[in-house]
Design an enzyme around this catalytic site. Structure first.
Site, PDB file in Angstrom:
ATOM      1  N   GLY A  55       0.637  -1.343   0.014  1.00 37.96           N
ATOM      2  CA  GLY A  55       0.008   0.067   0.026  1.00 37.96           C
ATOM      3  C   GLY A  55       0.908   1.062  -0.376  1.00 37.96           C
ATOM      4  N   CYS A  82       5.131  -6.061   1.685  1.00 34.20           N
ATOM      5  CA  CYS A  82       5.541  -4.540   1.625  1.00 34.20           C
ATOM      6  C   CYS A  82       5.294  -3.876   3.136  1.00 34.20           C
ATOM      7  CB  CYS A  82       5.160  -4.162   0.137  1.00 34.20           C
ATOM      8  SG  CYS A  82       5.967  -2.643   0.037  1.00 34.20           S
ATOM      9  N   TYR A  83       3.895  -2.634   2.336  1.00 32.86           N
ATOM     10  CA  TYR A  83       3.298  -2.692   3.783  1.00 32.86           C
ATOM     11  C   TYR A  83       2.887  -3.206   5.000  1.00 32.86           C
ATOM     12  CZ  TYR A  83      -0.015   0.593   5.817  1.00 32.86           C
ATOM     13  OH  TYR A  83      -1.066   0.843   7.361  1.00 32.86           O
ATOM     14  N   HIS A 172       8.442  -7.204  -2.657  1.00 30.18           N
ATOM     15  CA  HIS A 172       7.406  -7.821  -3.920  1.00 30.18           C
ATOM     16  C   HIS A 172       7.603  -9.243  -4.409  1.00 30.18           C
ATOM     17  CE1 HIS A 172       5.183  -4.667  -2.974  1.00 30.18           C
ATOM     18  NE2 HIS A 172       5.658  -3.844  -3.740  1.00 30.18           N
ATOM     19  N   GLU A 174       5.626 -11.368  -6.083  1.00 31.65           N
ATOM     20  CA  GLU A 174       4.266 -11.915  -6.818  1.00 31.65           C
ATOM     21  C   GLU A 174       4.870 -10.928  -8.166  1.00 31.65           C
ATOM     22  OE1 GLU A 174       3.502  -7.585  -5.177  1.00 31.65           O
ATOM     23  OE2 GLU A 174       4.121  -9.901  -4.190  1.00 31.65           O
ATOM     24  N   ASP A 230     -14.900 -13.590 -22.900  1.00 27.61           N
ATOM     25  CA  ASP A 230     -15.087 -14.058 -21.598  1.00 27.61           C
ATOM     26  C   ASP A 230     -17.091 -14.893 -22.212  1.00 27.61           C
ATOM     27  OD1 ASP A 230     -13.409 -13.034 -20.696  1.00 27.61           O
ATOM     28  OD2 ASP A 230     -14.240 -10.858 -20.287  1.00 27.61           O
ATOM     29  N   LYS A 369      -8.551 -13.596 -15.978  1.00 23.41           N
ATOM     30  CA  LYS A 369      -8.570 -13.583 -17.593  1.00 23.41           C
ATOM     31  C   LYS A 369      -8.307 -14.892 -17.406  1.00 23.41           C
ATOM     32  CE  LYS A 369      -9.695 -10.950 -20.570  1.00 23.41           C
ATOM     33  NZ  LYS A 369     -11.270 -11.087 -21.171  1.00 23.41           N
TER      34      LYS A 369
END
Length: 513
Positions: A55, A82-83, A172, A174, A230, A369
């Site tokens: 954040g 992180c945050y 991070h 990710e 979709d 997705k």
């Protein structure tokens, strides 16, 4: 079928969706919730683990997002990123300070391989690159914690309290730039939370089909099929569930790519559903006669689509259920309460109010997705539909600069087909995220067959991006561009010049209009 669940608590991080996607990629179901979610609701979900996102705030400021200390006393494993790392430290009695030297980007990090988070990654060295983005840092870890990673400027790049199953990383994991980052997330999920990785699209398909059948009974279902990923996957799922009770209305406005309308129709030919293709090109062209402004084009096409859909739907009679192709990023981005709204998604906005339906069915509402594409393959959809690139609703109409004519449509369809064919022949169709041709309104002098020409300039556009919010132009090899250009000017009439767009987003957008 129940799944082990991990909750991702969002503190305003830009990577909240990415964290959730990484968890799903590890075969574990997860949901993104606001940090304001009541503790009782979190406990009721019986999560196998909780992940705090990053954040933009400084945790020591009174206005910054906070969390109840009680969440760390539930016995549920927590990973702070992180945050989230700083919040864990601050809440549990540690200290967070402003960095003397901030860290941004790739940073060499030294790891303690005795940590359960890192030690189970057999091929991970003690030193590797992590992706940092912070101006504050944990200057003192809470009691009961130990430091498990550090950098030259961050003494507590990771910390843990193994006994209480509390883990935190300042970097991070990710993002792809963090080496072994996804393996770290997988280690937290499997080794700390005890997740088995029971989230699969085969299991999801089976559960969703049974749920839809139970809901619909013998009712009628209506779906507006655009031919996009979709809506196509939603149609395939409903076809498996209710068969002939489903009617798909495919409004072909005439602005799809070469052969695309036929490909969509062929893809659903053997699905046992009521497939209605409305060839409405002349209706759309008549509404767009004399229109050059791109926003007017978009609005005109959007309104006419609803009118055509309305006329066709009336022929069906009373419809019990309406299907939407809402996917999980739509839900997250639309926000709730104080959550950030990235963009609002009004997937039923403008649908005719005469359609009398009991309920809206959103069979893809829980999926990202890439999961939608995987589900499509599981259901037997062709690669043509599953791997379809993002395509604007107005189609080629906004890839023709200026007024649309039949001649311009034919020119663009042929030129765009050649470009896409050359990209595929070069094996770039899996790595370039979006590529297409734009017919500009510029004409210039050329020479063909010893004669003077005064014809259109065609622009080629290809980008690489992970989120389509920012994009880099693709560095397509010159020989591929040369082959495409040569074929276009020789095979397509009225084009004598081809240019390649090398602008990033921002400042440009991906589409030209």
């Amino acid at each position: 079928m129940s799944h082990q669940t991990v909750i991702v608590l969002d503190f305003g991080g830009q990577y909240n969706q990415l964290i959730a996607r990484r968890v799903r990629e590890c075969g574990v179901y997860c949901e993104v919730k606001s940090y304001k979610t009541p503790l009782e609701e979190i406990k009721a979900a019986n999560p196998a683990g909780i992940i705090f996102t990053g954040g933009p705030n400084s945790v020591y400021l009174e206005t910054s997002p906070r969390i109840s200390r009680e969440i760390f006393e539930l016995g549920i494993p927590v990973l702070g990123i992180c945050y989230g790392c700083q919040l864990m430290a601050y809440t549990l009695g540690g200290e967070v300070s402003t960095c003397v030297t901030s860290e941004y980007g790739k940073t060499e990090t030294e790891y303690d391989k005795s940590s359960l988070l890192f030690g189970s990654i057999s091929d991970m060295p003690e030193k590797a690159v992590s992706w940092m983005s912070h101006t504050d840092y944990v200057s003192k870890v809470p009691e009961g914690f130990r430091i498990t990673a550090h950098t030259a400027n961050c003494p507590a790049a990771a910390m843990e309290n193994k006994e209480k199953k509390l883990y935190a990383v300042q970097f991070h994991p990710e993002v792809n730039h963090t080496q072994y980052g996804i393996k770290m997330i997988d280690s937290f999920l499997k080794n700390v939370c005890g997740c088995t990785g029971d989230w699969t699209m085969a299991g999801y398909a089976k559960t969703a089909i049974n749920d839809i059948r139970a809901k619909v009974g013998d009712g009628k279902v209506l779906l507006a099929l655009s031919g996009g990923v979709d809506s196509s996957v939603a149609a395939a799922l409903l076809a498996k569930a209710v068969g002939s009770q489903l009617t798909c209305i495919f409004v072909d406005h005439g602005f799809m790519r070469k052969n695309e309308g036929d490909e969509v129709e062929a893809a659903f030919a053997d699905w046992g559903i009521n497939f209605v293709r409305v060839n409405a090109k002349e209706q759309f062209m008549s509404k767009l006669r004399g229109v050059s402004d791109p926003e007017t084009k978009r609005k005109t096409i959007g309104e006419e689509f609803i009118r055509v859909f309305e006329r066709e739907a009336k022929k069906i009679g009373v419809v019990d259920y309406l299907v939407q192709g809402t996917i999980y990023p739509d839900v997250i981005e639309s926000g709730a309460g104080d959550a950030a709204v990235i963009k609002s998604h009004h997937n039923v906005g403008g649908l005719p109010d005469y359609v009398d339906f009991k309920e809206i069915i959103e069979p893809l509402r829980l999926l990202f997705k890439d999961e939608v594409r995987a589900l499509g393959r599981e259901l037997g959809l062709s690669d043509i539909l599953v791997d379809r690139q993002p395509f604007p609703g107005p189609g080629l109409a906004i890839r023709i600069i200026g007024e649309i004519t039949d001649e311009k449509l034919d020119i663009l369809k042929d030129a765009d087909f050649i470009f896409r064919e050359e990209i595929a022949k070069a094996g770039l169709d899996k790595t370039v995220n979006q590529y297409f041709a734009v017919l500009t309104n510029n004409r210039s002098v050329g020479v063909m067959g010893d004669g003077r020409t005064y014809d259109y300039t065609l622009a080629l556009r290809a980008v690489e991006t992970s989120d389509f919010m920012t994009a880099e132009f693709s560095r397509i090899p010159y020989d591929v561009l040369a082959a495409a250009s040569n074929r276009i000017v020789n095979e397509v009439k009225n084009i004598n010049r081809v240019v390649y767009d090398i602008t990033t987003k921002p400042p440009a957008t991906i589409e030209w209009e």
